[in-house]
Design a protein around this motif. Structure first.
Motif, short mmCIF file in Angstrom:
data_model
loop_
_atom_site.label_atom_id
_atom_site.label_comp_id
_atom_site.label_asym_id
_atom_site.label_seq_id
_atom_site.Cartn_x
_atom_site.Cartn_y
_atom_site.Cartn_z
N THR A 220 0.84 -1.20 0.00
CA THR A 220 0.00 0.00 0.00
C THR A 220 0.87 1.25 0.00
N LYS A 221 1.93 1.22 0.78
CA LYS A 221 2.84 2.36 0.82
C LYS A 221 3.53 2.58 -0.52
N LYS A 222 3.96 1.48 -1.16
CA LYS A 222 4.67 1.62 -2.44
C LYS A 222 3.74 2.06 -3.56
N ILE A 223 2.53 1.54 -3.58
CA ILE A 223 1.60 1.84 -4.67
C ILE A 223 0.95 3.21 -4.49
N MET A 224 0.58 3.54 -3.26
CA MET A 224 -0.22 4.75 -3.03
C MET A 224 0.57 5.90 -2.44
N ASP A 225 1.10 5.70 -1.24
CA ASP A 225 1.73 6.82 -0.52
C ASP A 225 2.50 6.25 0.68
N PRO A 226 3.81 6.47 0.75
CA PRO A 226 4.59 5.93 1.87
C PRO A 226 4.21 6.53 3.22
N ALA A 227 3.47 7.63 3.22
CA ALA A 227 3.10 8.28 4.48
C ALA A 227 1.89 7.62 5.15
N ILE A 228 1.17 6.79 4.42
CA ILE A 228 -0.02 6.15 4.99
C ILE A 228 0.38 5.07 5.99
N LYS A 229 -0.23 5.12 7.17
CA LYS A 229 -0.01 4.06 8.16
C LYS A 229 -1.06 2.97 7.94
N VAL A 230 -0.58 1.72 7.93
CA VAL A 230 -1.48 0.60 7.66
C VAL A 230 -1.24 -0.50 8.69
N THR A 231 -2.31 -1.05 9.22
CA THR A 231 -2.20 -2.24 10.06
C THR A 231 -3.26 -3.23 9.58
N ALA A 232 -2.87 -4.50 9.48
CA ALA A 232 -3.75 -5.50 8.88
C ALA A 232 -3.82 -6.76 9.73
#
Length: 340
Positions: A220-232
């Motif tokens: 998600t960071k590579k495709i969209m935006d490295p600043a987005i925080k993601v937890t899955a």
């Protein structure tokens, strides 16, 4: 004049879908070759109204072919993708091998089409993880409007994401439940998958997350935006085809649920089915065979200042794998390659 196309792994679930989708979308191909391992040599596969007999990938000369769609797993890809690329054929790879290489673009055409220009560095393009692909299709138009800060996602992933063996195991275990003399112990999965859910996909990392969960974050960071925080949290469920995701999104700016619904209705690759009544949403079985990423249950999250909840469903063999790869090939053709 069209392109000369190779499908490697043509006898597997994803490879067969690649052939189906190439035909369905009338991809401009003058020639399509189906490759498989030696043990599947000569197996017949369908390509539109044609039947192709598989050829041996071992020793195949990719010279003169324009695009190769790979669905053979990381280990064989490590051997054959650089070979194909060195012989002038652009590889679109469905495995995880190249997704995190900074010199290789990781592409979802509805989200980051401009990244395709980077294919020439290594003549390889990576196809993202199935669960990531459908999520970013839904998130990108909302990110463009209100800037996403944080994503919390729980996935409900079908057994087809684990290949034919995963589908067979669910089928055999389901039958065994109704046959007291039969016992089908887990082989492909860590525990019984029939009538069960398993909160593990791929191996555990030192952080405590699984590799599948890590993939969703990194991709998600590579495709969209490295600043987005993601937890899955990624969970395998007893569904044959179709991944579902409960996605909680926190934005920098306020985004009203009605505006979000309108934005998604206009977004490429997205179909909104969101009626606040019994059955007014999409489930995995309804999305099988469809190109779209379906979004339902769009609603405000009152626990944060700028939050929304979404339910995202897609056919993982299509948008999560084969369709996305063919869309990349279409993008590559329209922007970068000459026919013939």
């Amino acid at each position: 004049m069209g392109y000369k196309v190779v499908v490697a792994g043509a006898t597997g679930n994803v490879g067969r879908e690649m052939l189906n989708i190439l035909a369905e979308r009338q991809f401009p191909a003058d020639e399509v070759v189906a490759l498989a391992s030696r043990r599947s040599l000569g197996t017949e596969v369908s390509y539109g109204d044609k039947t192709l007999r598989t050829r041996d990938i071992e020793g195949f000369d990719f010279t003169g072919y324009d695009i190769a769609l790979f669905a053979i797993g990381s280990e064989p890809t490590k051997k054959y993708a650089p070979l194909a690329a060195s012989q002038g054929c652009v590889v679109i790879d469905n495995s995880s091998l190249y997704r995190y290489d900074p010199q290789i673009p990781l592409i979802v055409p509805e989200v980051n089409p401009d990244a395709v220009e980077g294919y020439a560095k290594k003549n390889i393009i990576a196809n993202p993880n199935c669960s990531t692909a459908q999520m970013v299709v839904a998130l990108k138009p909302l990110h463009d409007r209100a800037r996403i800060k944080r994503v919390v996602v729980s996935t409900y992933q079908s057994v087809s994401g684990a290949g034919k063996e995963g589908m067979d195991e669910l089928w055999d275990q389901t039958k065994a439940v109704y046959n007291p003399t039969s016992d089908v112990p887990p082989k492909k999965f860590q525990k019984q998958i029939a009538f069960n859910v398993i909160p593990q996909i791929d191996v555990f990392l030192d952080s405590g997350e699984t590799k599948e969960e890590w993939k969703m974050v990194a991709e998600t960071k590579k495709i969209m935006d490295p600043a987005i925080k993601v937890t899955a949290t990624c969970v395998r469920v007893p569904v044959f085809v179709g991944h579902s995701e409960a996605v909680n999104v926190e934005f920098e700016d306020f985004l009203d649920e009605d505006e979000a619904r309108d934005i998604l209705r206009e977004a490429p690759g997205v179909m909104v089915i969101d009626k606040r009544e019994p059955g007014g949403y999409v489930t995995p079985i309804e999305c099988v065979g469809d190109y779209a990423t379906f979004v339902s249950r769009i609603r405000q999250d009152s626990t944060v200042e700028n939050g929304l909840n979404l339910w995202v469903v897609s056919d993982n063999l299509r948008k999560g794998a084969a369709l996305n790869a063919v869309q990349i090939a279409e993008l590559l053709g329209s922007r970068c390659l000459k026919k013939g």
